[in-house]
Design an enzyme around this catalytic site. Structure first.
Site, PDB file in Angstrom:
ATOM      1  N   ASP A  35       0.870  -1.172   0.000  1.00 54.99           N
ATOM      2  CA  ASP A  35       0.000   0.000   0.000  1.00 54.99           C
ATOM      3  C   ASP A  35       0.905   1.219   0.000  1.00 54.99           C
ATOM      4  O   ASP A  35       2.127   1.112   0.245  1.00 54.99           O
ATOM      5  CB  ASP A  35      -0.930   0.015   1.214  1.00 54.99           C
ATOM      6  CG  ASP A  35      -2.013   1.094   1.087  1.00 54.99           C
ATOM      7  OD1 ASP A  35      -2.569   1.226  -0.019  1.00 54.99           O
ATOM      8  OD2 ASP A  35      -2.273   1.809   2.062  1.00 54.99           O
ATOM      9  N   GLU A  37       1.109   5.692   0.839  1.00 52.73           N
ATOM     10  CA  GLU A  37       0.549   6.965   1.289  1.00 52.73           C
ATOM     11  C   GLU A  37       1.259   8.055   0.497  1.00 52.73           C
ATOM     12  O   GLU A  37       2.480   8.010   0.330  1.00 52.73           O
ATOM     13  CB  GLU A  37       0.751   7.171   2.796  1.00 52.73           C
ATOM     14  CG  GLU A  37       0.246   6.039   3.667  1.00 52.73           C
ATOM     15  CD  GLU A  37      -1.260   5.844   3.626  1.00 52.73           C
ATOM     16  OE1 GLU A  37      -1.969   6.749   3.114  1.00 52.73           O
ATOM     17  OE2 GLU A  37      -1.725   4.784   4.077  1.00 52.73           O
ATOM     18  N   ASP A  92      -2.229   3.828  -6.379  1.00 57.36           N
ATOM     19  CA  ASP A  92      -0.928   3.292  -5.986  1.00 57.36           C
ATOM     20  C   ASP A  92      -0.043   3.095  -7.212  1.00 57.36           C
ATOM     21  O   ASP A  92       1.155   3.397  -7.174  1.00 57.36           O
ATOM     22  CB  ASP A  92      -1.103   1.955  -5.251  1.00 57.36           C
ATOM     23  CG  ASP A  92      -1.919   2.084  -3.983  1.00 57.36           C
ATOM     24  OD1 ASP A  92      -1.531   2.887  -3.114  1.00 57.36           O
ATOM     25  OD2 ASP A  92      -2.943   1.403  -3.855  1.00 57.36           O
ATOM     26  N   TYR A 158      -1.737   3.732  11.785  1.00 54.74           N
ATOM     27  CA  TYR A 158      -2.794   3.712  10.770  1.00 54.74           C
ATOM     28  C   TYR A 158      -2.278   3.072   9.479  1.00 54.74           C
ATOM     29  O   TYR A 158      -2.953   2.231   8.864  1.00 54.74           O
ATOM     30  CB  TYR A 158      -3.270   5.141  10.481  1.00 54.74           C
ATOM     31  CG  TYR A 158      -4.104   5.277   9.233  1.00 54.74           C
ATOM     32  CD1 TYR A 158      -5.477   5.082   9.277  1.00 54.74           C
ATOM     33  CD2 TYR A 158      -3.520   5.596   8.008  1.00 54.74           C
ATOM     34  CE1 TYR A 158      -6.251   5.201   8.127  1.00 54.74           C
ATOM     35  CE2 TYR A 158      -4.279   5.717   6.860  1.00 54.74           C
ATOM     36  CZ  TYR A 158      -5.646   5.521   6.920  1.00 54.74           C
ATOM     37  OH  TYR A 158      -6.396   5.632   5.774  1.00 54.74           O
ATOM     38  N   ASP A 162      -3.205  -0.761   6.946  1.00 55.49           N
ATOM     39  CA  ASP A 162      -3.639  -0.814   5.551  1.00 55.49           C
ATOM     40  C   ASP A 162      -3.110  -2.044   4.814  1.00 55.49           C
ATOM     41  O   ASP A 162      -3.588  -2.359   3.715  1.00 55.49           O
ATOM     42  CB  ASP A 162      -3.212   0.449   4.811  1.00 55.49           C
ATOM     43  CG  ASP A 162      -4.194   1.592   5.018  1.00 55.49           C
ATOM     44  OD1 ASP A 162      -5.288   1.334   5.553  1.00 55.49           O
ATOM     45  OD2 ASP A 162      -3.877   2.738   4.643  1.00 55.49           O
TER      46      ASP A 162
END
Length: 381
Positions: A35, A37, A92, A158, A162
């Site tokens: 994943d 960010e 992504d 957090y 994910d």
């Protein structure tokens, strides 16, 4: 952060040497979860803030702002023997393309896999985890600043969640897809996602994406085509969002009114004075270009009411067929695709299925769809 579960242990990877060591170990794996960010509020390209990796027994958070040598990461993502599991991977893929210049391959998109198992096409990771495992994941850091340093513990906690459930989701979904004979269908669609990202937006075709462009006359479309192409190219070159240059309503207004002076350009709603100062002359020159040799036909607008009835017929058939196949109907043909089919029925003497139709679709329901459409065409003649 309120928790009903334990945050898994994770390793933050900030050193090139550690990343290289880990990648060497990961190269023998069969599957990893990924994943990302990122932030893209003020840029055209997403800016990498964090890359999350989960293996069967460990979790890692790679800091792209600290890592200098990305070659090991590129080698990992391009290893054809390792399946990369992501959820709703389009953004992504864009981030990896921008940050590394490559795409992870092969991929397994768990959101797409859920659609092939008839769980809906746009189910979020959070809702997938809740449905499959009963865990209600937090959303508190979703919009936080992933480029700040240091990242907070809440952000890191957090982020690791994910990827915490992705491999478990993958195992269940892959088994179900294999048992139902749909794994090949998913693999084909995942390859199409990669191909779509590689192709990107063709600047000369960007005008067709402008809302309500179909309302313009051919000569106005010619102006819009040049403006939209320039906007696409300049936004990429300057790394700024398209809307920071010209929003779609401004593109439309310029194409319709065709101002021939800076004073007229200032009357167009929504253009920042800074843009006029920097790009005003360029915009006017694009409007003024001789387009006599440009052959622009009108874009297709909304279907007429009578043709709209055929959309309903096709939609009803798709829903019934999807129920038989036990997949989400959106996987078959979306609304825009249905409208394109109806237009093709009207415009073509001999109708055929779209050349770019997925092979699995052609094999699974292509003949039946063709029979339905030919029946509609007979009623149109």
């Amino acid at each position: 952060m309120t928790e009903s579960y334990a945050i898994p242990a994770y390793t933050v990877v900030e050193e090139d040497e550690l990343l290289e060591l880990l990648v060497t170990q990961w190269q023998d794996l069969r599957v990893i979860a990924l994943d990302t960010e990122f932030i893209r509020t003020n840029t055209f390209y997403p800016r990498a803030g964090l890359i999350q990796v989960a293996t069967e027994d460990a979790r890692f958070l790679i800091d792209p702002l600290a890592i200098r040598d990305v070659e090991p990461l590129k080698a990992l993502l391009q290893n054809p023997q390792i399946i990369k599991v992501l959820h709703s991977c389009s953004e992504d893929l864009e981030m990896f393309d921008s940050y590394l210049g490559i795409l992870p391959e092969p991929i397994f998109d768990t959101q797409l896999a859920g659609a092939f198992l008839n769980r809906g096409l746009s189910v979020s990771y959070k809702n997938t985890v809740l449905e499959m495992f009963g865990e209600d994941l937090p959303k508190g850091e979703q919009r936080s600043d992933w480029l700040q340093r240091p990242l907070t513990n809440n952000q890191l906690d957090y982020a690791v969640l994910d990827v915490e459930f992705l491999l478990d989701i993958y195992v269940e979904q892959r088994t179900a897809l294999e048992e139902s004979g749909k794994l090949g269908w998913l693999e084909e669609e995942c390859k199409r996602l990669l191909a779509k990202q590689r192709a990107g937006v063709v600047p000369s075709e960007a005008y067709a994406r402008v809302k309500s462009a179909w309302r313009l006359k051919p000569q106005q479309l010619s102006v819009l085509q040049r403006l939209a192409q320039w906007r696409e190219q300049e936004a990429k070159h300057s790394d700024m969002p398209r809307g920071f240059l010209l929003r779609d309503p401004a593109l439309m207004q310029i194409s319709q009114q065709q101002p021939d002076s800076i004073a007229d350009l200032k009357l167009v709603e929504g253009i920042h004075p800074r843009i006029i100062r920097k790009y005003g002359d360029r915009i006017l020159s694009l409007v003024e270009q001789d387009n006599a040799e440009e052959l622009f036909s009108e874009l297709r607008g909304p279907l007429s009411r009578s043709l709209g009835e055929h959309v309903k017929t096709i939609k009803s058939w798709i829903n019934a067929q999807a129920a038989k196949m036990d997949i989400s109907p959106e996987l078959m043909i979306n609304r825009k695709g249905i409208e394109t089919l109806v237009y093709s029925l009207v415009e073509s003497d001999e109708f055929e299925l779209p050349a770019d139709m997925s092979l699995w679709k052609q094999q699974a329901f292509g003949n039946e769809l063709l029979e339905l459409l030919n029946g509609i065409k007979e009623r149109l003649v």
